[in-house]
Design a protein around this motif. Sequence first.
Motif, PDB file in Angstrom:
ATOM      1  N   THR A 197       0.783  -1.129  -0.038  1.00 35.50           N
ATOM      2  CA  THR A 197       0.018   0.207   0.062  1.00 35.50           C
ATOM      3  C   THR A 197       0.907   1.228   0.043  1.00 35.50           C
ATOM      4  O   THR A 197       0.487   2.366  -0.608  1.00 35.50           O
ATOM      5  CB  THR A 197      -0.971   0.201   1.190  1.00 35.50           C
ATOM      6  OG1 THR A 197      -1.625  -1.149   1.202  1.00 35.50           O
ATOM      7  CG2 THR A 197      -1.881   1.266   1.241  1.00 35.50           C
ATOM      8  N   VAL A 198       2.265   1.140   0.542  1.00 39.81           N
ATOM      9  CA  VAL A 198       2.872   2.472   0.887  1.00 39.81           C
ATOM     10  C   VAL A 198       4.445   2.222   0.514  1.00 39.81           C
ATOM     11  O   VAL A 198       4.845   1.016   0.520  1.00 39.81           O
ATOM     12  CB  VAL A 198       2.958   2.788   2.231  1.00 39.81           C
ATOM     13  CG1 VAL A 198       1.276   3.403   2.453  1.00 39.81           C
ATOM     14  CG2 VAL A 198       3.348   1.916   3.227  1.00 39.81           C
ATOM     15  N   ASP A 199       4.963   3.147  -0.050  1.00 38.90           N
ATOM     16  CA  ASP A 199       6.342   3.005  -0.370  1.00 38.90           C
ATOM     17  C   ASP A 199       7.085   4.222   0.426  1.00 38.90           C
ATOM     18  O   ASP A 199       6.917   5.343  -0.108  1.00 38.90           O
ATOM     19  CB  ASP A 199       6.690   3.175  -1.924  1.00 38.90           C
ATOM     20  CG  ASP A 199       8.249   3.362  -2.286  1.00 38.90           C
ATOM     21  OD1 ASP A 199       8.828   3.816  -1.403  1.00 38.90           O
ATOM     22  OD2 ASP A 199       8.490   3.044  -3.438  1.00 38.90           O
ATOM     23  N   CYS A 200       7.510   3.937   1.640  1.00 43.39           N
ATOM     24  CA  CYS A 200       7.756   5.170   2.238  1.00 43.39           C
ATOM     25  C   CYS A 200       9.132   4.870   3.351  1.00 43.39           C
ATOM     26  O   CYS A 200       9.145   3.531   3.726  1.00 43.39           O
ATOM     27  CB  CYS A 200       6.721   5.748   3.288  1.00 43.39           C
ATOM     28  SG  CYS A 200       5.725   4.506   4.171  1.00 43.39           S
ATOM     29  N   ALA A 201       9.788   5.848   3.807  1.00 46.96           N
ATOM     30  CA  ALA A 201      10.409   5.599   5.044  1.00 46.96           C
ATOM     31  C   ALA A 201      10.919   7.045   5.468  1.00 46.96           C
ATOM     32  O   ALA A 201      10.419   8.091   4.910  1.00 46.96           O
ATOM     33  CB  ALA A 201      12.108   4.986   4.457  1.00 46.96           C
ATOM     34  N   ILE A 202      11.491   7.277   6.618  1.00 48.33           N
ATOM     35  CA  ILE A 202      12.048   8.232   7.379  1.00 48.33           C
ATOM     36  C   ILE A 202      13.342   8.431   7.674  1.00 48.33           C
ATOM     37  O   ILE A 202      14.100   7.265   7.952  1.00 48.33           O
ATOM     38  CB  ILE A 202      11.011   8.394   8.589  1.00 48.33           C
ATOM     39  CG1 ILE A 202      11.371   7.470   9.606  1.00 48.33           C
ATOM     40  CG2 ILE A 202       9.680   8.768   8.279  1.00 48.33           C
ATOM     41  CD1 ILE A 202      10.257   7.556  10.813  1.00 48.33           C
ATOM     42  N   ALA A 203      13.974   9.500   7.739  1.00 42.68           N
ATOM     43  CA  ALA A 203      15.665   9.748   8.037  1.00 42.68           C
ATOM     44  C   ALA A 203      15.491  10.657   9.441  1.00 42.68           C
ATOM     45  O   ALA A 203      14.738  11.555   9.280  1.00 42.68           O
ATOM     46  CB  ALA A 203      16.355  10.233   7.197  1.00 42.68           C
ATOM     47  N   LEU A 204      16.227  10.049  10.474  1.00 43.74           N
ATOM     48  CA  LEU A 204      16.319  10.835  11.638  1.00 43.74           C
ATOM     49  C   LEU A 204      17.443  12.012  11.290  1.00 43.74           C
ATOM     50  O   LEU A 204      18.540  11.785  10.593  1.00 43.74           O
ATOM     51  CB  LEU A 204      17.084  10.086  12.808  1.00 43.74           C
ATOM     52  CG  LEU A 204      17.328  10.818  13.911  1.00 43.74           C
ATOM     53  CD1 LEU A 204      16.302  11.444  14.717  1.00 43.74           C
ATOM     54  CD2 LEU A 204      18.103   9.914  14.968  1.00 43.74           C
ATOM     55  N   LEU A 205      16.906  13.433  11.523  1.00 39.25           N
ATOM     56  CA  LEU A 205      17.742  14.526  10.942  1.00 39.25           C
ATOM     57  C   LEU A 205      18.910  14.786  12.190  1.00 39.25           C
ATOM     58  O   LEU A 205      18.506  14.835  13.501  1.00 39.25           O
ATOM     59  CB  LEU A 205      16.977  15.580  10.955  1.00 39.25           C
ATOM     60  CG  LEU A 205      16.002  15.159   9.774  1.00 39.25           C
ATOM     61  CD1 LEU A 205      15.149  16.695   9.334  1.00 39.25           C
ATOM     62  CD2 LEU A 205      16.765  15.052   8.412  1.00 39.25           C
ATOM     63  N   ASP A 206      19.998  14.834  11.632  1.00 37.83           N
ATOM     64  CA  ASP A 206      21.012  15.545  12.587  1.00 37.83           C
ATOM     65  C   ASP A 206      20.787  16.947  13.267  1.00 37.83           C
ATOM     66  O   ASP A 206      21.268  17.029  14.042  1.00 37.83           O
ATOM     67  CB  ASP A 206      22.514  15.632  11.854  1.00 37.83           C
ATOM     68  CG  ASP A 206      22.978  14.239  11.342  1.00 37.83           C
ATOM     69  OD1 ASP A 206      22.708  13.259  12.079  1.00 37.83           O
ATOM     70  OD2 ASP A 206      23.778  14.203  10.325  1.00 37.83           O
ATOM     71  N   ASP A 207      20.408  17.768  12.479  1.00 32.49           N
ATOM     72  CA  ASP A 207      19.946  19.147  12.710  1.00 32.49           C
ATOM     73  C   ASP A 207      18.388  19.219  12.659  1.00 32.49           C
ATOM     74  O   ASP A 207      17.670  19.140  11.652  1.00 32.49           O
ATOM     75  CB  ASP A 207      20.577  20.112  11.803  1.00 32.49           C
ATOM     76  CG  ASP A 207      20.508  21.559  12.252  1.00 32.49           C
ATOM     77  OD1 ASP A 207      19.610  21.937  13.098  1.00 32.49           O
ATOM     78  OD2 ASP A 207      20.974  22.731  11.761  1.00 32.49           O
ATOM     79  N   GLN A 208      17.845  19.440  13.697  1.00 34.66           N
ATOM     80  CA  GLN A 208      16.403  19.510  14.078  1.00 34.66           C
ATOM     81  C   GLN A 208      15.857  20.989  13.635  1.00 34.66           C
ATOM     82  O   GLN A 208      14.665  21.006  13.624  1.00 34.66           O
ATOM     83  CB  GLN A 208      16.153  19.273  15.491  1.00 34.66           C
ATOM     84  CG  GLN A 208      16.355  17.917  16.084  1.00 34.66           C
ATOM     85  CD  GLN A 208      15.442  17.087  15.536  1.00 34.66           C
ATOM     86  OE1 GLN A 208      14.227  16.769  15.899  1.00 34.66           O
ATOM     87  NE2 GLN A 208      16.003  15.873  14.704  1.00 34.66           N
ATOM     88  N   GLU A 209      16.646  21.885  13.193  1.00 29.90           N
ATOM     89  CA  GLU A 209      16.108  23.187  12.648  1.00 29.90           C
ATOM     90  C   GLU A 209      16.019  23.083  11.250  1.00 29.90           C
ATOM     91  O   GLU A 209      16.779  22.899  10.536  1.00 29.90           O
ATOM     92  CB  GLU A 209      17.161  24.185  13.035  1.00 29.90           C
ATOM     93  CG  GLU A 209      17.214  24.421  14.504  1.00 29.90           C
ATOM     94  CD  GLU A 209      16.013  24.951  15.146  1.00 29.90           C
ATOM     95  OE1 GLU A 209      15.246  25.743  14.612  1.00 29.90           O
ATOM     96  OE2 GLU A 209      15.618  24.669  16.358  1.00 29.90           O
ATOM     97  N   VAL A 210      14.603  23.169  10.983  1.00 29.11           N
ATOM     98  CA  VAL A 210      14.144  22.919   9.640  1.00 29.11           C
ATOM     99  C   VAL A 210      13.383  23.836   8.975  1.00 29.11           C
ATOM    100  O   VAL A 210      12.624  24.630   9.950  1.00 29.11           O
ATOM    101  CB  VAL A 210      13.622  21.394   9.047  1.00 29.11           C
ATOM    102  CG1 VAL A 210      14.722  20.277   9.663  1.00 29.11           C
ATOM    103  CG2 VAL A 210      12.338  21.419  10.249  1.00 29.11           C
ATOM    104  N   ASP A 211      13.124  24.165   7.983  1.00 29.91           N
ATOM    105  CA  ASP A 211      12.076  24.956   7.138  1.00 29.91           C
ATOM    106  C   ASP A 211      10.829  24.136   6.593  1.00 29.91           C
ATOM    107  O   ASP A 211      10.924  23.840   5.536  1.00 29.91           O
ATOM    108  CB  ASP A 211      12.685  25.778   6.053  1.00 29.91           C
ATOM    109  CG  ASP A 211      11.814  26.686   5.564  1.00 29.91           C
ATOM    110  OD1 ASP A 211      10.604  26.850   5.845  1.00 29.91           O
ATOM    111  OD2 ASP A 211      12.290  27.584   4.473  1.00 29.91           O
ATOM    112  N   PRO A 212       9.819  24.094   7.196  1.00 30.27           N
ATOM    113  CA  PRO A 212       8.863  23.291   6.759  1.00 30.27           C
ATOM    114  C   PRO A 212       7.808  24.057   5.797  1.00 30.27           C
ATOM    115  O   PRO A 212       6.590  23.366   5.500  1.00 30.27           O
ATOM    116  CB  PRO A 212       7.981  22.854   8.222  1.00 30.27           C
ATOM    117  CG  PRO A 212       8.298  24.107   8.725  1.00 30.27           C
ATOM    118  CD  PRO A 212       9.412  24.565   8.522  1.00 30.27           C
TER     119      PRO A 212
END
Length: 333
Positions: A197-212
């Motif tokens: 049903t899904v093709d997905c994955a997540i990555a743990l980010l080194d820097d938690q400051e992001v622009d969403p």
Amino acid sequence: MDHGTARETKAQAVDYARELSERVVRPSDVADGGPALAIGLAPQPDGSYALAVRYRLGLPSVRRIARKVVQEVGLDADVRRTGRIRTLAVGDDPSKVRPRPPVITARALGETGRTRPLRPGISIAHVDVTAGTLGAFVHKDGVVHALSNYHVLSGSPQARVGDVIVQPGPADGGQAPRDRVGTLAARIDLSAERDATVDCAIALLDDQEVDPEYPVGRITTTAVALGGEEVAKIGRTTSVTRGRVTAIELDNVVVGYGEELGEISFDNQIEVESTGTGPFSRGGDSGSLVYRADGVALGLLFAGSESGGENGSGLTYINPIDAVLDALGVTLV
């Protein structure tokens, strides 16, 4: 047909198509014994639904089954031919884990360079993959992660949690450790031996400051696609494109993953066609978040066809976003 009646008709059509496939389809027309054609629901201008039937161009026995299914149903049907449907990472064969040369970058309209802070729509990938798109930021256990496809952030059954993720992706010149932005944290495994049903994955980010931020602002809510929605996405290759949802709840969407994984059948998928002069997506746009004009997320882009759609530039396939988030146990940031 109303939604309920359409679903019942679809279920009957799927069963009939499988029965016909066992008797009619040549083995050469259906790789690995998979289903002959995709069947779902197509929205109509009056708010009703027709049966959506999709079959691959160049497969005569499959085309015959499509016609028989439509005759059996005896109701309106939206029948479309597609080319071969493949994942949309950069490169001809996204299952191979050798980076493509950076020359591909010159043909991209989106962001293929090194970008900090990280934001949606930029090039990203597992250190041994080519390049895909950072689709969204998500929270898992209160920590920010990057969301994209399995075939972008993992790419292979041999990949392991903790593997390095780089931005930009290797096809765009990204290298470790210089361009490391995080590590593979979780994925939903894929196999040709079972439907997905899904093709997905997540990555743990080194820097938690992001622009969403997206072109429509921040996206934090989701909805189920009902069909007919005007949608957009921002991707590594084609940047911002716009399209329309032309089918929902598509079952038996067969997607090519190259030599290593073969072809995998996906259920409950969403189809989008471009409303512009060019395609809604190209290779490298895999992982893009697909959203409505009001900033509500509908799905995660992962595959596309060689042909089809109103302008002939191909059709795009996306996983329902709620299925993606639920599978990974995450929420949009």
